[in-house]
Motif scaffolding. Structure first.
Motif, PDB file in Angstrom:
ATOM      1  N   SER A 190       0.904  -0.882   0.147  1.00 39.20           N
ATOM      2  CA  SER A 190      -0.227   0.098  -0.185  1.00 39.20           C
ATOM      3  C   SER A 190       0.736   1.193  -0.167  1.00 39.20           C
ATOM      4  CB  SER A 190      -1.161  -0.282   1.519  1.00 39.20           C
ATOM      5  OG  SER A 190      -0.256  -0.174   2.160  1.00 39.20           O
ATOM      6  N   ILE A 191       2.248   1.208   0.758  1.00 37.51           N
ATOM      7  CA  ILE A 191       3.035   1.939   0.851  1.00 37.51           C
ATOM      8  C   ILE A 191       3.495   2.437  -0.601  1.00 37.51           C
ATOM      9  CG2 ILE A 191       5.765   3.288   1.356  1.00 37.51           C
ATOM     10  CD1 ILE A 191       4.959   1.915   4.372  1.00 37.51           C
ATOM     11  N   ILE A 192       3.891   2.165  -1.549  1.00 35.74           N
ATOM     12  CA  ILE A 192       4.729   1.738  -2.744  1.00 35.74           C
ATOM     13  C   ILE A 192       3.384   2.123  -3.733  1.00 35.74           C
ATOM     14  CG2 ILE A 192       4.970   0.251  -5.018  1.00 35.74           C
ATOM     15  CD1 ILE A 192       6.493  -1.294  -3.060  1.00 35.74           C
ATOM     16  N   VAL A 193       2.106   1.442  -3.977  1.00 29.73           N
ATOM     17  CA  VAL A 193       0.998   2.024  -4.660  1.00 29.73           C
ATOM     18  C   VAL A 193       0.511   3.577  -4.510  1.00 29.73           C
ATOM     19  CG1 VAL A 193      -1.488   1.525  -4.682  1.00 29.73           C
ATOM     20  CG2 VAL A 193       0.225  -0.055  -4.666  1.00 29.73           C
ATOM     21  N   SER A 194       0.359   3.556  -3.132  1.00 30.53           N
ATOM     22  CA  SER A 194      -0.055   5.226  -2.505  1.00 30.53           C
ATOM     23  C   SER A 194       1.328   6.559  -3.240  1.00 30.53           C
ATOM     24  CB  SER A 194      -0.537   5.199  -1.345  1.00 30.53           C
ATOM     25  OG  SER A 194       0.564   5.376  -0.648  1.00 30.53           O
ATOM     26  N   THR A 195       2.373   5.881  -2.735  1.00 30.74           N
ATOM     27  CA  THR A 195       2.958   6.470  -2.714  1.00 30.74           C
ATOM     28  C   THR A 195       3.567   7.494  -4.879  1.00 30.74           C
ATOM     29  OG1 THR A 195       4.745   6.034  -1.644  1.00 30.74           O
ATOM     30  CG2 THR A 195       6.031   7.280  -3.277  1.00 30.74           C
ATOM     31  N   ALA A 196       3.611   6.039  -5.548  1.00 26.37           N
ATOM     32  CA  ALA A 196       3.283   5.932  -6.778  1.00 26.37           C
ATOM     33  C   ALA A 196       1.766   6.805  -7.438  1.00 26.37           C
ATOM     34  CB  ALA A 196       2.775   4.765  -7.651  1.00 26.37           C
ATOM     35  N   ARG A 197       0.848   6.887  -6.579  1.00 27.30           N
ATOM     36  CA  ARG A 197      -0.430   7.366  -7.420  1.00 27.30           C
ATOM     37  C   ARG A 197       0.087   9.238  -7.149  1.00 27.30           C
ATOM     38  NH1 ARG A 197      -3.581   5.344  -4.440  1.00 27.30           N
ATOM     39  NH2 ARG A 197      -4.008   3.178  -4.790  1.00 27.30           N
ATOM     40  N   GLN A 198       0.523   9.664  -5.664  1.00 30.74           N
ATOM     41  CA  GLN A 198       0.687  11.260  -5.284  1.00 30.74           C
ATOM     42  C   GLN A 198       1.737  11.922  -6.119  1.00 30.74           C
ATOM     43  OE1 GLN A 198       1.987  10.176  -1.274  1.00 30.74           O
ATOM     44  NE2 GLN A 198       0.421  10.023  -0.199  1.00 30.74           N
ATOM     45  N   LEU A 199       2.018  10.638  -6.875  1.00 29.77           N
ATOM     46  CA  LEU A 199       3.624  11.549  -7.774  1.00 29.77           C
ATOM     47  C   LEU A 199       3.060  10.832  -8.782  1.00 29.77           C
ATOM     48  CD1 LEU A 199       6.607  10.014  -5.753  1.00 29.77           C
ATOM     49  CD2 LEU A 199       5.450  12.339  -4.974  1.00 29.77           C
ATOM     50  N   SER A 200       2.172  10.922  -9.332  1.00 30.74           N
ATOM     51  CA  SER A 200       1.786  10.649 -10.581  1.00 30.74           C
ATOM     52  C   SER A 200       2.640  10.114 -11.486  1.00 30.74           C
ATOM     53  CB  SER A 200       1.389  12.155 -11.377  1.00 30.74           C
ATOM     54  OG  SER A 200       0.446  12.881 -10.405  1.00 30.74           O
ATOM     55  N   LEU A 201       3.244   9.025 -10.750  1.00 30.60           N
ATOM     56  CA  LEU A 201       3.841   7.981 -11.692  1.00 30.60           C
ATOM     57  C   LEU A 201       2.739   6.921 -12.633  1.00 30.60           C
ATOM     58  CD1 LEU A 201       6.718   7.040  -8.718  1.00 30.60           C
ATOM     59  CD2 LEU A 201       6.957   8.605 -10.688  1.00 30.60           C
ATOM     60  N   PRO A 202       3.163   5.934 -13.268  1.00 35.80           N
ATOM     61  CA  PRO A 202       2.307   4.776 -13.568  1.00 35.80           C
ATOM     62  C   PRO A 202       1.252   3.489 -12.386  1.00 35.80           C
ATOM     63  CG  PRO A 202       4.550   4.537 -14.845  1.00 35.80           C
ATOM     64  CD  PRO A 202       5.058   5.586 -13.305  1.00 35.80           C
ATOM     65  N   GLU A 203       0.260   3.888 -12.626  1.00 38.77           N
ATOM     66  CA  GLU A 203      -0.293   2.803 -11.821  1.00 38.77           C
ATOM     67  C   GLU A 203       0.292   2.184 -11.099  1.00 38.77           C
ATOM     68  OE1 GLU A 203      -4.514   0.970 -10.843  1.00 38.77           O
ATOM     69  OE2 GLU A 203      -4.836   1.735 -13.257  1.00 38.77           O
ATOM     70  N   VAL A 204       0.254   1.662 -10.147  1.00 45.14           N
ATOM     71  CA  VAL A 204       0.892   0.473  -9.964  1.00 45.14           C
ATOM     72  C   VAL A 204       0.031  -0.353  -9.227  1.00 45.14           C
ATOM     73  CG1 VAL A 204       2.474  -0.612  -7.625  1.00 45.14           C
ATOM     74  CG2 VAL A 204       3.120   1.048  -9.016  1.00 45.14           C
TER      75      VAL A 204
END
Length: 126
Positions: free
Chosen positions: A18-32
């Protein structure tokens, strides 16, 4: 969701995932997209293409078999898909296997969030 632009994360720890998924979302990285086991990842990869994979070696034998299936074009994902792994330790045999399977990056646990971010960016850009 366009799974071909997403990165599949195989991570048994819901907290880490969940940390990895939410960090990616917050930074507008590709969806994880996180799955908790290699078995579920195989089902996902049999049906959908992904831009990259991050695979925990917690289920080491199964994880290495999954990477072999990917590289042997036995799943819907491209055989050349960029792959990273997460693990607590690496022995010489596993390192040789990962090299043969063209693993792009190894994240040693515990890893820093910035290392995960750079890994997602690496997978996205290859």
């Amino acid at each position: 969701m366009n799974s071909a632009r997403s990165i599949l994360l195989v991570e048994p720890s819901m907290l880490t995932g969940s940390i990895i998924v939410s960090t990616a979302r917050q930074l507008s990285l590709p969806e994880v997209r996180q799955v908790a086991s290699v078995r579920v990842a195989q089902q996902q990869l049999a049906q959908r293409d992904y831009a990259g994979l991050i695979v925990s070696l917690e289920e080491q034998k199964e994880a290495m078999e999954l990477l072999e299936q990917v590289r042997n074009a036995q799943l819907a994902v491209a055989a050349s898909v960029p792959v990273a792994v997460t693990t607590a330790q690496v022995d010489a045999h596993t390192a040789d296997q990962m090299k043969a399977l063209r693993v792009r990056r190894v994240l040693l646990k515990p890893f820093k969030v910035k290392d995960v971010i750079s890994t997602i960016e690496l997978l996205k850009n290859t």
